[in-house]
Scaffold this motif. Sequence first.
Motif, short mmCIF file in Angstrom:
data_model
loop_
_atom_site.label_atom_id
_atom_site.label_comp_id
_atom_site.label_asym_id
_atom_site.label_seq_id
_atom_site.Cartn_x
_atom_site.Cartn_y
_atom_site.Cartn_z
N GLY A 13 -10.31 4.29 20.77
CA GLY A 13 -9.84 4.09 22.14
C GLY A 13 -8.97 5.24 22.62
N LEU A 14 -8.15 5.78 21.73
CA LEU A 14 -7.30 6.90 22.10
C LEU A 14 -8.13 8.16 22.39
CD1 LEU A 14 -4.36 6.41 19.59
CD2 LEU A 14 -4.25 6.24 22.08
N GLU A 15 -9.18 8.36 21.61
CA GLU A 15 -10.07 9.50 21.85
C GLU A 15 -10.74 9.38 23.22
OE1 GLU A 15 -10.87 12.48 20.35
OE2 GLU A 15 -9.07 12.02 19.20
N LYS A 16 -11.19 8.18 23.54
CA LYS A 16 -11.82 7.94 24.84
C LYS A 16 -10.82 8.18 25.97
CE LYS A 16 -14.17 4.42 27.54
NZ LYS A 16 -14.48 3.01 27.69
N PHE A 17 -9.60 7.70 25.78
CA PHE A 17 -8.53 7.87 26.76
C PHE A 17 -8.23 9.36 26.96
CE2 PHE A 17 -3.77 7.48 27.56
CZ PHE A 17 -3.91 7.20 28.90
N LYS A 18 -8.20 10.12 25.88
CA LYS A 18 -7.95 11.56 25.96
C LYS A 18 -9.06 12.26 26.73
CE LYS A 18 -8.29 13.94 22.16
NZ LYS A 18 -8.03 14.55 20.86
N MET A 19 -10.31 11.88 26.46
CA MET A 19 -11.44 12.49 27.16
C MET A 19 -11.39 12.19 28.66
SD MET A 19 -13.05 14.20 25.00
CE MET A 19 -14.53 14.41 24.09
N GLU A 20 -11.02 10.96 29.01
CA GLU A 20 -10.89 10.59 30.43
C GLU A 20 -9.79 11.40 31.10
OE1 GLU A 20 -10.24 6.39 30.67
OE2 GLU A 20 -12.19 5.92 29.78
N GLY B 207 -9.73 18.26 34.89
CA GLY B 207 -10.71 19.34 34.95
C GLY B 207 -10.81 20.21 33.71
N VAL B 208 -10.45 19.66 32.56
CA VAL B 208 -10.55 20.41 31.30
C VAL B 208 -11.70 19.79 30.50
CG1 VAL B 208 -9.38 21.00 29.15
CG2 VAL B 208 -8.09 20.91 31.28
N SER B 209 -12.59 20.64 30.02
CA SER B 209 -13.70 20.10 29.23
C SER B 209 -13.33 20.13 27.75
CB SER B 209 -14.99 20.88 29.48
OG SER B 209 -14.84 22.22 29.09
N LEU B 210 -13.42 18.97 27.13
CA LEU B 210 -13.15 18.84 25.70
C LEU B 210 -14.45 18.59 24.98
CD1 LEU B 210 -10.03 16.48 25.43
CD2 LEU B 210 -10.12 18.94 25.14
N LYS B 211 -14.51 19.02 23.74
CA LYS B 211 -15.65 18.70 22.90
C LYS B 211 -15.16 17.78 21.79
CE LYS B 211 -15.02 23.20 20.69
NZ LYS B 211 -14.02 23.77 21.53
N GLN B 212 -16.07 17.06 21.18
CA GLN B 212 -15.69 16.20 20.06
C GLN B 212 -15.17 17.07 18.93
OE1 GLN B 212 -15.45 13.00 19.92
NE2 GLN B 212 -16.50 12.49 21.82
N GLY B 213 -14.13 16.60 18.26
CA GLY B 213 -13.58 17.35 17.13
C GLY B 213 -12.50 18.32 17.55
N TYR B 214 -12.50 19.47 16.92
CA TYR B 214 -11.44 20.47 17.08
C TYR B 214 -11.53 21.17 18.44
CZ TYR B 214 -8.52 24.52 16.03
OH TYR B 214 -7.55 25.48 16.05
N ASN B 215 -10.40 21.25 19.14
CA ASN B 215 -10.32 21.92 20.44
C ASN B 215 -9.20 22.95 20.44
OD1 ASN B 215 -12.24 20.63 22.51
ND2 ASN B 215 -11.42 18.89 21.39
N GLY B 216 -9.10 23.71 19.37
CA GLY B 216 -8.03 24.69 19.21
C GLY B 216 -8.11 25.86 20.16
N ILE C 203 -3.45 17.75 29.85
CA ILE C 203 -4.11 16.55 29.32
C ILE C 203 -3.07 15.54 28.85
CG2 ILE C 203 -5.61 15.63 27.50
CD1 ILE C 203 -7.07 18.39 27.61
N GLY C 204 -2.10 16.00 28.06
CA GLY C 204 -1.05 15.11 27.58
C GLY C 204 -0.23 14.53 28.72
N GLY C 205 0.06 15.35 29.71
CA GLY C 205 0.82 14.88 30.88
C GLY C 205 0.06 13.80 31.64
#
Length: 63
Positions: A14-21, A27-36, A46-48
């Motif tokens: 659920g937290l991963e889904k929330f982060k992706m939303e 307007g930041v595109s994330l991929k599954q896994g590492y986003n370094g 994203i955190g904000g």
Amino acid sequence: MAKNNHLVPEAKEGLEKFKMEAARDVGVSLKQGYNGDLTAKQAGSIGGQMVKKMIESYENGMK
């Protein structure tokens, strides 16, 4: 290096889904896994956004 120790391990998905939303909202595109490769500004936005949504949800629950 930070460890992602969840207090409720069952909430990880659920937290991963929330982060992706939240990332999509700003307007930041994330991929599954590492986003370094994200900039500090992108990661912070994203955190904000996640915090903003959590506060909004809490305030709505107080009504």
